[in-house]
Design a protein around this motif. Structure first.
Motif, PDB file in Angstrom:
ATOM      1  N   ASN A 140       0.840  -1.190   0.000  1.00 35.15           N
ATOM      2  CA  ASN A 140       0.000   0.000   0.000  1.00 35.15           C
ATOM      3  C   ASN A 140       0.877   1.243   0.000  1.00 35.15           C
ATOM      4  O   ASN A 140       1.658   1.458   0.930  1.00 35.15           O
ATOM      5  N   GLY A 141       0.760   2.054  -1.042  1.00 35.23           N
ATOM      6  CA  GLY A 141       1.493   3.302  -1.127  1.00 35.23           C
ATOM      7  C   GLY A 141       0.599   4.486  -0.814  1.00 35.23           C
ATOM      8  O   GLY A 141      -0.572   4.330  -0.483  1.00 35.23           O
ATOM      9  N   VAL A 142       1.150   5.674  -0.952  1.00 36.48           N
ATOM     10  CA  VAL A 142       0.395   6.893  -0.647  1.00 36.48           C
ATOM     11  C   VAL A 142      -0.836   7.015  -1.536  1.00 36.48           C
ATOM     12  O   VAL A 142      -1.903   7.447  -1.093  1.00 36.48           O
ATOM     13  N   SER A 143      -0.707   6.621  -2.798  1.00 37.40           N
ATOM     14  CA  SER A 143      -1.811   6.770  -3.746  1.00 37.40           C
ATOM     15  C   SER A 143      -2.499   5.455  -4.070  1.00 37.40           C
ATOM     16  O   SER A 143      -3.232   5.352  -5.060  1.00 37.40           O
ATOM     17  N   GLU A 146       1.076  -0.346  -4.754  1.00 36.77           N
ATOM     18  CA  GLU A 146       2.283  -0.207  -5.576  1.00 36.77           C
ATOM     19  C   GLU A 146       2.947  -1.573  -5.682  1.00 36.77           C
ATOM     20  O   GLU A 146       3.124  -2.266  -4.679  1.00 36.77           O
ATOM     21  N   THR A 197       5.822  -5.580   5.184  1.00 38.35           N
ATOM     22  CA  THR A 197       4.993  -4.451   5.566  1.00 38.35           C
ATOM     23  C   THR A 197       3.590  -4.966   5.724  1.00 38.35           C
ATOM     24  O   THR A 197       3.118  -5.723   4.883  1.00 38.35           O
ATOM     25  N   THR A 199       0.876  -3.950   5.129  1.00 43.55           N
ATOM     26  CA  THR A 199      -0.148  -3.563   4.154  1.00 43.55           C
ATOM     27  C   THR A 199       0.198  -3.977   2.739  1.00 43.55           C
ATOM     28  O   THR A 199      -0.346  -3.457   1.787  1.00 43.55           O
TER      29      THR A 199
END
Length: 204
Positions: A140-143, A146, A197, A199
């Protein structure tokens, strides 16, 4: 590689093993569906990890007795459940790698899904600090999601095609749509790479 079990395959030989695998994988589904959306407390995450650890131990016992539980032994549903348990065994990396090797042998014998094996292989690569080969694992990335680093990205779709996976871009779009939807225990392919990670997510 054949993605599906033969249509003439006999019923599973060990329905008891199949039932146990299916029940255990299903019991963990809601936890993983909520985990990838960041909807769990620390206590819930800890309890979920304990369930995954116990499930991996059960799968270890089964593989010690039978090898990889393939289509002939436990049927398609049972084999899929075994794969999901192996994917979630991030807290036991040596066993996860062992399970991947057993599953690869089962694929070569026509007893497991090449596409499922590709997910597990990618996950093991990431667990041991290597790049993935088939682009099935995301974080999970900022947007949004990924893709984790991939070897030789220009030839990624060629490798995916060989194991029966759709183009990477198509899978990425489906993943974004699924994560935007309401959580459902049917979202069984959402398998974060927990020790990398919490997420990260896996997708076909």
């Amino acid at each position: 590689m054949n993605e599906n079990p033969p249509t003439s395959a006999p019923p599973a030989l060990r329905t008891d093993v199949s039932r146990e695998l299916i029940a255990r994988a299903a019991n963990a589904d809601l936890y993983w569906t909520r985990l990838v959306r960041g909807q769990l407390t620390d206590g819930e995450i800890g309890r979920g990890r304990l369930v995954d650890y116990t499930n991996a131990d059960v799968l270890r016992r089964i593989t010690d007795a039978h090898g990889w539980p393939g289509w002939a032994l436990v049927g398609r549903a049972g084999a899929t459940a075994a794969w999901r348990i192996a994917l979630r065994a991030d807290n036991q990396p040596p066993f996860q790698r062992h399970a991947e090797r057993l599953m690869h042998h089962a694929v070569r014998m026509g007893q497991a899904s090449p596409g499922h094996w590709a997910h597990l292989y990618d996950r093991v690569c990431l667990m041991y600090g290597a790049r993935q080969e088939f682009g099935t694992q995301y974080r999970n990335g900022v947007s949004g999601p990924e893709r984790e680093p991939v070897n030789d990205e220009p030839t990624l779709d060629q490798r995916r095609s060989k194991v029966g996976l759709p183009p990477a871009e198509e899978s990425w779009k489906r993943l974004r749509e699924r994560l935007a939807a309401e959580p459902s225990i049917r979202s069984t392919a959402e398998v974060p790479a927990g020790s990398l990670t919490l997420t990260s997510v896996g997708v076909a």
